[in-house]
Design a protein around this motif. Structure first.
Motif, mmCIF file in Angstrom:
data_model
loop_
_atom_site.group_PDB
_atom_site.id
_atom_site.type_symbol
_atom_site.label_atom_id
_atom_site.label_comp_id
_atom_site.label_asym_id
_atom_site.label_seq_id
_atom_site.Cartn_x
_atom_site.Cartn_y
_atom_site.Cartn_z
ATOM 1 N N LYS A 183 0.828 -1.203 0.000
ATOM 2 C CA LYS A 183 0.000 0.000 0.000
ATOM 3 C C LYS A 183 0.862 1.253 0.000
ATOM 4 C CE LYS A 183 -4.257 -1.670 2.048
ATOM 5 N NZ LYS A 183 -5.289 -1.419 3.047
ATOM 6 N N ILE A 184 1.895 1.262 0.812
ATOM 7 C CA ILE A 184 2.789 2.423 0.876
ATOM 8 C C ILE A 184 3.471 2.629 -0.473
ATOM 9 C CG2 ILE A 184 4.940 3.265 1.894
ATOM 10 C CD1 ILE A 184 4.013 1.997 4.534
ATOM 11 N N GLY A 185 3.872 1.539 -1.107
ATOM 12 C CA GLY A 185 4.523 1.637 -2.417
ATOM 13 C C GLY A 185 3.610 2.241 -3.464
ATOM 14 N N LYS A 186 2.341 1.879 -3.441
ATOM 15 C CA LYS A 186 1.377 2.433 -4.403
ATOM 16 C C LYS A 186 1.192 3.929 -4.163
ATOM 17 C CE LYS A 186 -1.131 -1.855 -5.106
ATOM 18 N NZ LYS A 186 -2.357 -2.583 -4.885
ATOM 19 N N TYR A 187 1.061 4.329 -2.906
ATOM 20 C CA TYR A 187 0.910 5.756 -2.600
ATOM 21 C C TYR A 187 2.164 6.527 -2.997
ATOM 22 C CZ TYR A 187 -3.431 4.941 -0.069
ATOM 23 O OH TYR A 187 -4.706 4.616 0.258
ATOM 24 N N ALA A 188 3.323 5.948 -2.763
ATOM 25 C CA ALA A 188 4.576 6.616 -3.121
ATOM 26 C C ALA A 188 4.672 6.797 -4.632
ATOM 27 C CB ALA A 188 5.759 5.815 -2.599
ATOM 28 N N ALA A 189 4.271 5.790 -5.386
ATOM 29 C CA ALA A 189 4.314 5.890 -6.848
ATOM 30 C C ALA A 189 3.357 6.974 -7.343
ATOM 31 C CB ALA A 189 3.961 4.540 -7.470
ATOM 32 N N LEU A 190 2.155 7.013 -6.783
ATOM 33 C CA LEU A 190 1.192 8.033 -7.189
ATOM 34 C C LEU A 190 1.700 9.438 -6.830
ATOM 35 C CD1 LEU A 190 -2.207 6.380 -6.213
ATOM 36 C CD2 LEU A 190 -1.358 6.863 -8.509
ATOM 37 N N THR A 191 2.312 9.561 -5.677
ATOM 38 C CA THR A 191 2.850 10.849 -5.259
ATOM 39 C C THR A 191 3.969 11.289 -6.195
ATOM 40 O OG1 THR A 191 2.303 10.348 -2.971
ATOM 41 C CG2 THR A 191 3.903 12.091 -3.339
ATOM 42 N N ALA A 192 4.835 10.360 -6.568
ATOM 43 C CA ALA A 192 5.942 10.688 -7.473
ATOM 44 C C ALA A 192 5.415 11.139 -8.829
ATOM 45 C CB ALA A 192 6.862 9.487 -7.625
ATOM 46 N N ILE A 193 4.422 10.440 -9.341
ATOM 47 C CA ILE A 193 3.840 10.808 -10.644
ATOM 48 C C ILE A 193 3.184 12.185 -10.553
ATOM 49 C CG2 ILE A 193 2.025 10.224 -12.296
ATOM 50 C CD1 ILE A 193 2.672 7.257 -11.699
ATOM 51 N N GLY A 194 2.429 12.411 -9.491
ATOM 52 C CA GLY A 194 1.771 13.701 -9.307
ATOM 53 C C GLY A 194 2.763 14.830 -9.188
ATOM 54 N N THR A 195 3.836 14.609 -8.458
ATOM 55 C CA THR A 195 4.859 15.636 -8.296
ATOM 56 C C THR A 195 5.536 15.930 -9.628
ATOM 57 O OG1 THR A 195 5.252 14.896 -6.039
ATOM 58 C CG2 THR A 195 6.965 16.243 -7.047
ATOM 59 N N PHE A 196 5.808 14.899 -10.393
ATOM 60 C CA PHE A 196 6.445 15.095 -11.698
ATOM 61 C C PHE A 196 5.543 15.898 -12.624
ATOM 62 C CE2 PHE A 196 7.342 13.785 -16.074
ATOM 63 C CZ PHE A 196 8.671 14.168 -16.151
ATOM 64 N N VAL A 197 4.253 15.588 -12.609
ATOM 65 C CA VAL A 197 3.319 16.308 -13.483
ATOM 66 C C VAL A 197 3.242 17.778 -13.084
ATOM 67 C CG1 VAL A 197 0.870 16.526 -14.072
ATOM 68 C CG2 VAL A 197 1.960 14.294 -14.119
ATOM 69 N N VAL A 198 3.174 18.038 -11.794
ATOM 70 C CA VAL A 198 3.052 19.416 -11.324
ATOM 71 C C VAL A 198 4.338 20.199 -11.558
ATOM 72 C CG1 VAL A 198 2.785 20.826 -9.247
ATOM 73 C CG2 VAL A 198 1.270 18.898 -9.641
ATOM 74 N N LEU A 199 5.472 19.560 -11.352
ATOM 75 C CA LEU A 199 6.742 20.273 -11.432
ATOM 76 C C LEU A 199 7.512 20.028 -12.726
ATOM 77 C CD1 LEU A 199 7.979 19.690 -7.782
ATOM 78 C CD2 LEU A 199 6.814 21.679 -8.715
ATOM 79 N N ASN A 200 6.847 19.523 -13.740
ATOM 80 C CA ASN A 200 7.498 19.242 -15.018
ATOM 81 C C ASN A 200 8.064 20.549 -15.597
ATOM 82 O OD1 ASN A 200 8.276 18.385 -17.506
ATOM 83 N ND2 ASN A 200 6.354 17.407 -18.030
ATOM 84 N N PRO A 201 9.386 20.634 -15.797
ATOM 85 C CA PRO A 201 9.997 21.897 -16.217
ATOM 86 C C PRO A 201 9.527 22.402 -17.575
ATOM 87 C CG PRO A 201 11.678 20.266 -15.653
ATOM 88 C CD PRO A 201 10.350 19.601 -15.563
ATOM 89 N N LYS A 202 9.344 21.531 -18.539
ATOM 90 C CA LYS A 202 8.910 21.974 -19.869
ATOM 91 C C LYS A 202 7.526 22.596 -19.799
ATOM 92 C CE LYS A 202 11.609 18.723 -22.586
ATOM 93 N NZ LYS A 202 11.562 17.581 -23.481
#
Length: 53
Positions: free
Chosen positions: A18-37
């Motif tokens: 469960k923690i791994g799934k939440y961590a993956a979703l958080t990483a994806i969300g952070t990447f989308v929000v902070l995508n430099p391009k």
């Protein structure tokens, strides 16, 4: 009361999954929000310029 507590317990392996799934979703969300391009494309051409020019 004890039966109620034991029903809600999960194993260590399930908790890590469960923690791994939440961590993956958080990483994806952070990447989308902070995508430099994408951030660069949405910023104004002269962010420090005078808006009244």
């Amino acid at each position: 009361m004890k039966d109620n507590l034991s029903k809600n317990k999960i194993t260590r392996k399930e908790a890590l999954n469960k923690i791994g799934k939440y961590a993956a979703l958080t990483a994806i969300g952070t990447f989308v929000v902070l995508n430099p391009k994408q951030a660069q494309a949405s910023s104004p051409p002269d962010p420090g310029g005078n808006p009244f020019d």
